[in-house]
Design a protein around this motif. Structure first.
Motif, PDB file in Angstrom:
ATOM      1  N   TRP A 153     -17.984 -57.435  70.508  1.00  0.00           N
ATOM      2  CA  TRP A 153     -18.631 -56.136  69.853  1.00  0.00           C
ATOM      3  C   TRP A 153     -18.020 -56.080  68.414  1.00  0.00           C
ATOM      4  O   TRP A 153     -16.910 -55.791  68.145  1.00  0.00           O
ATOM      5  CB  TRP A 153     -17.953 -54.919  70.484  1.00  0.00           C
ATOM      6  CG  TRP A 153     -18.776 -53.773  70.475  1.00  0.00           C
ATOM      7  CD1 TRP A 153     -20.284 -53.482  70.646  1.00  0.00           C
ATOM      8  CD2 TRP A 153     -18.431 -52.428  70.172  1.00  0.00           C
ATOM      9  NE1 TRP A 153     -20.703 -52.364  70.244  1.00  0.00           N
ATOM     10  CE2 TRP A 153     -19.371 -51.341  69.884  1.00  0.00           C
ATOM     11  CE3 TRP A 153     -16.982 -51.776  69.976  1.00  0.00           C
ATOM     12  CZ2 TRP A 153     -19.235 -50.030  69.375  1.00  0.00           C
ATOM     13  CZ3 TRP A 153     -16.890 -50.493  69.623  1.00  0.00           C
ATOM     14  CH2 TRP A 153     -18.109 -49.619  69.470  1.00  0.00           C
ATOM     15  N   GLN A 172     -18.355 -53.670  64.955  1.00  0.00           N
ATOM     16  CA  GLN A 172     -18.752 -52.541  64.323  1.00  0.00           C
ATOM     17  C   GLN A 172     -18.249 -52.656  62.942  1.00  0.00           C
ATOM     18  O   GLN A 172     -17.046 -52.998  62.550  1.00  0.00           O
ATOM     19  CB  GLN A 172     -18.045 -51.394  64.727  1.00  0.00           C
ATOM     20  CG  GLN A 172     -18.620 -50.925  66.305  1.00  0.00           C
ATOM     21  CD  GLN A 172     -20.249 -50.446  66.149  1.00  0.00           C
ATOM     22  OE1 GLN A 172     -20.324 -49.377  65.589  1.00  0.00           O
ATOM     23  NE2 GLN A 172     -21.069 -51.255  66.622  1.00  0.00           N
ATOM     24  N   ASP A 173     -19.019 -52.296  61.608  1.00  0.00           N
ATOM     25  CA  ASP A 173     -18.774 -52.305  60.258  1.00  0.00           C
ATOM     26  C   ASP A 173     -18.008 -53.628  59.976  1.00  0.00           C
ATOM     27  O   ASP A 173     -16.949 -53.530  59.358  1.00  0.00           O
ATOM     28  CB  ASP A 173     -17.759 -51.147  60.024  1.00  0.00           C
ATOM     29  CG  ASP A 173     -18.096 -49.632  60.493  1.00  0.00           C
ATOM     30  OD1 ASP A 173     -19.262 -49.542  60.370  1.00  0.00           O
ATOM     31  OD2 ASP A 173     -17.324 -48.963  60.945  1.00  0.00           O
ATOM     32  N   ILE A 188     -14.340 -55.821  67.168  1.00  0.00           N
ATOM     33  CA  ILE A 188     -13.419 -54.806  67.881  1.00  0.00           C
ATOM     34  C   ILE A 188     -13.083 -55.638  69.416  1.00  0.00           C
ATOM     35  O   ILE A 188     -12.037 -55.205  69.861  1.00  0.00           O
ATOM     36  CB  ILE A 188     -14.096 -53.528  68.167  1.00  0.00           C
ATOM     37  CG1 ILE A 188     -14.014 -52.870  66.540  1.00  0.00           C
ATOM     38  CG2 ILE A 188     -13.318 -52.486  69.109  1.00  0.00           C
ATOM     39  CD1 ILE A 188     -14.901 -51.910  66.464  1.00  0.00           C
ATOM     40  N   ASN A 192      -2.934 -48.130  72.012  1.00  0.00           N
ATOM     41  CA  ASN A 192      -3.772 -47.215  71.190  1.00  0.00           C
ATOM     42  C   ASN A 192      -4.522 -48.276  70.330  1.00  0.00           C
ATOM     43  O   ASN A 192      -3.863 -49.046  69.653  1.00  0.00           O
ATOM     44  CB  ASN A 192      -3.171 -46.294  70.466  1.00  0.00           C
ATOM     45  CG  ASN A 192      -3.129 -44.885  71.244  1.00  0.00           C
ATOM     46  OD1 ASN A 192      -3.867 -44.555  72.054  1.00  0.00           O
ATOM     47  ND2 ASN A 192      -1.913 -44.079  70.926  1.00  0.00           N
ATOM     48  N   SER A 220      -6.397 -50.820  71.145  1.00  0.00           N
ATOM     49  CA  SER A 220      -6.669 -52.109  71.342  1.00  0.00           C
ATOM     50  C   SER A 220      -8.084 -52.407  72.079  1.00  0.00           C
ATOM     51  O   SER A 220      -8.490 -53.551  72.354  1.00  0.00           O
ATOM     52  CB  SER A 220      -5.783 -52.437  72.572  1.00  0.00           C
ATOM     53  OG  SER A 220      -5.739 -51.634  73.873  1.00  0.00           O
ATOM     54  N   GLY A 221      -8.965 -51.359  72.092  1.00  0.00           N
ATOM     55  CA  GLY A 221     -10.346 -51.699  72.537  1.00  0.00           C
ATOM     56  C   GLY A 221     -10.680 -51.191  74.050  1.00  0.00           C
ATOM     57  O   GLY A 221     -11.785 -51.415  74.309  1.00  0.00           O
ATOM     58  N   LYS A 222      -9.754 -50.433  74.752  1.00  0.00           N
ATOM     59  CA  LYS A 222      -9.993 -50.006  75.921  1.00  0.00           C
ATOM     60  C   LYS A 222     -11.177 -49.196  76.009  1.00  0.00           C
ATOM     61  O   LYS A 222     -11.910 -49.327  76.921  1.00  0.00           O
ATOM     62  CB  LYS A 222      -8.609 -49.230  76.765  1.00  0.00           C
ATOM     63  CG  LYS A 222      -7.376 -50.009  76.408  1.00  0.00           C
ATOM     64  CD  LYS A 222      -6.144 -49.209  77.178  1.00  0.00           C
ATOM     65  CE  LYS A 222      -5.922 -47.903  76.580  1.00  0.00           C
ATOM     66  NZ  LYS A 222      -5.398 -48.080  75.004  1.00  0.00           N
ATOM     67  N   SER A 238     -13.542 -49.025  74.156  1.00  0.00           N
ATOM     68  CA  SER A 238     -14.769 -49.593  73.467  1.00  0.00           C
ATOM     69  C   SER A 238     -15.361 -50.383  74.715  1.00  0.00           C
ATOM     70  O   SER A 238     -16.783 -50.498  75.036  1.00  0.00           O
ATOM     71  CB  SER A 238     -14.700 -50.471  72.296  1.00  0.00           C
ATOM     72  OG  SER A 238     -13.903 -49.680  71.219  1.00  0.00           O
TER      73      SER A 238
HETATM   74  N1  LIG Z   1     -17.821 -46.596  66.976  1.00  0.00           N
HETATM   75  C1  LIG Z   1     -16.975 -47.282  66.378  1.00  0.00           C
HETATM   76  N2  LIG Z   1     -17.094 -47.652  64.910  1.00  0.00           N
HETATM   77  C2  LIG Z   1     -16.307 -48.249  64.289  1.00  0.00           C
HETATM   78  N3  LIG Z   1     -15.076 -48.710  64.729  1.00  0.00           N
HETATM   79  C3  LIG Z   1     -14.981 -48.407  66.171  1.00  0.00           C
HETATM   80  C4  LIG Z   1     -15.964 -47.615  66.944  1.00  0.00           C
HETATM   81  N4  LIG Z   1     -15.117 -47.228  68.017  1.00  0.00           N
HETATM   82  C5  LIG Z   1     -13.893 -47.770  68.150  1.00  0.00           C
HETATM   83  N5  LIG Z   1     -13.755 -48.358  67.018  1.00  0.00           N
HETATM   84  C6  LIG Z   1     -12.271 -49.064  66.587  1.00  0.00           C
HETATM   85  O1  LIG Z   1     -12.082 -50.050  67.434  1.00  0.00           O
HETATM   86  C7  LIG Z   1     -10.686 -49.924  67.752  1.00  0.00           C
HETATM   87  C8  LIG Z   1     -10.463 -49.847  69.168  1.00  0.00           C
HETATM   88  O2  LIG Z   1     -10.727 -48.553  69.620  1.00  0.00           O
HETATM   89  P1  LIG Z   1     -10.896 -48.040  71.103  1.00  0.00           P
HETATM   90  O3  LIG Z   1     -11.786 -48.780  71.939  1.00  0.00           O
HETATM   91  O4  LIG Z   1     -10.898 -46.531  71.063  1.00  0.00           O
HETATM   92  O5  LIG Z   1      -9.368 -48.219  71.501  1.00  0.00           O
HETATM   93  P2  LIG Z   1      -8.397 -47.752  72.518  1.00  0.00           P
HETATM   94  O6  LIG Z   1      -9.195 -46.974  73.626  1.00  0.00           O
HETATM   95  O7  LIG Z   1      -7.693 -48.866  73.387  1.00  0.00           O
HETATM   96  O8  LIG Z   1      -7.229 -46.592  72.002  1.00  0.00           O
HETATM   97  C9  LIG Z   1      -9.922 -49.061  66.852  1.00  0.00           C
HETATM   98  O9  LIG Z   1      -9.408 -49.361  65.923  1.00  0.00           O
HETATM   99  C10 LIG Z   1     -11.159 -48.038  66.383  1.00  0.00           C
HETATM  100  O10 LIG Z   1     -11.199 -47.426  65.293  1.00  0.00           O
END
Ligand SMILES: Nc1ncnc2c1ncn2[C@@H]1O[C@H](COP(=O)(O)OP(=O)(O)O)[C@@H](O)[C@H]1O
Ligand SMILES: [Mg+2]
Length: 238
Positions: free
Chosen positions: A9, A11-12, A16, A36, A38-40, A42
């Motif tokens: 996945w 993004q930008d 991720i 925090n 780590s992508g959980k 996502s």
């Molecule tokens: N929609 C998105 N667009 C861009 N970056 C994202 C998006 N969703 C999550 N991220 C980035 O992906 C990484 C993992 O995020 P996340 O899955 O929320 O982690 P966790 O749940 O393990 O804390 C983070 O650095 C977050 O900023």
């Protein structure tokens, strides 16, 4: 029940999630733990069809999942987030909502709602406005709402993280009881090893968007397979 193959996945322009393979069997509760960022969440969103992977494939009940996920599949899953997303109605109506959408008869809806509020110890709040609930009560109602539709797969993203320790402990115990009776197939995300150890038999460790270890919580804690896993788990073994 649910399988992910080589999920990535982006993004930008940032990767991720990378090369995630995951297999969820019917009746098991699998944990997903990691620090925090780590992508959980996502990964959970991708598994729950809320985000589309950049590459890789998903299979639900043996069938390849198309990009436009059909309603018939979406209706088989339920999700609970850290912050309960309750509607501004009574508790009863919140739990009844998913059942109404599915066209169940009024009497059946009433029985199911009462049953699930009872299972989570909030039957006495049935007529209360959802927005007037405490954090712990709201999370109990959210779980009742998710279980009420009898999902084929349940996704829980840090369901206790916003709660104080005693509230969290009580809910963890009640949820374990419900799992025991329902055997609901579940993916549980948490950054707290206690949740994972209490509620799952198998867990995946996610670091920097990659699955770096998999096993029973006790086994992972006793014999972490790599230095980075050992380092991550060290915090929980003390
Ligand atoms: N929609 C998105 N667009 C861009 N970056 C994202 C998006 N969703 C999550 N991220 C980035 O992906 C990484 C993992 O995020 P996340 O899955 O929320 O982690 P966790 O749940 O393990 O804390 C983070 O650095 C977050 O900023
Ligand atoms: Mg998260």
């Amino acid at each position: 029940m649910l399988e992910a193959q080589e999920i990535c996945w982006k993004q930008d322009n940032r990767l991720i999630l990378q090369g995630i393979n995951f297999n969820l069997l019917s009746g098991e509760c699998v944990g997903l733990i990691g620090p925090n960022g780590s992508g959980k969440s996502s990964l959970l969103k991708i598994l729950a069809f809320l985000e589309t992977p950049t590459s890789g494939r998903l299979f639900f009940q043996g069938q390849s999942v198309p990009k436009a996920v059909p309603l018939s599949i979406r209706r088989k899953i339920a999700i609970v987030f850290q912050e309960s997303l309750l509607l501004n109605t009574r508790v009863f109506d919140n739990v009844a909502m998913g059942l109404k959408i599915r066209g169940l008869a009024k009497g059946i809806i009433r029985d199911k709602v009462d049953y699930w509020l009872e299972q989570f110890g909030v039957a006495h709040l049935s007529k209360q406005a959802a927005r007037s609930l405490s954090g712990g009560e709201a999370q109990r109602v959210s779980l009742a709402r998710a279980f009420a539709i009898e999902p084929d797969v349940l996704f829980l993203d840090e369901p206790f993280s916003a709660l104080d320790a005693p509230t969290k402990e009580g809910l963890r115990i009640d949820l374990a009881k419900v799992f025991k009776t329902t055997q609901t197939t579940t993916v549980l995300v948490s950054h707290d090893f206690k949740d994972i150890a209490h509620l799952t038999n198998r867990t995946l460790i996610l670091l920097n968007g990659q699955v770096v270890a998999e096993g029973s919580p006790a086994e992972l804690l006793r014999a972490p397979p790599t230095e980075e896993v050992k380092h991550f788990l060290a915090y929980f073994s003390s």
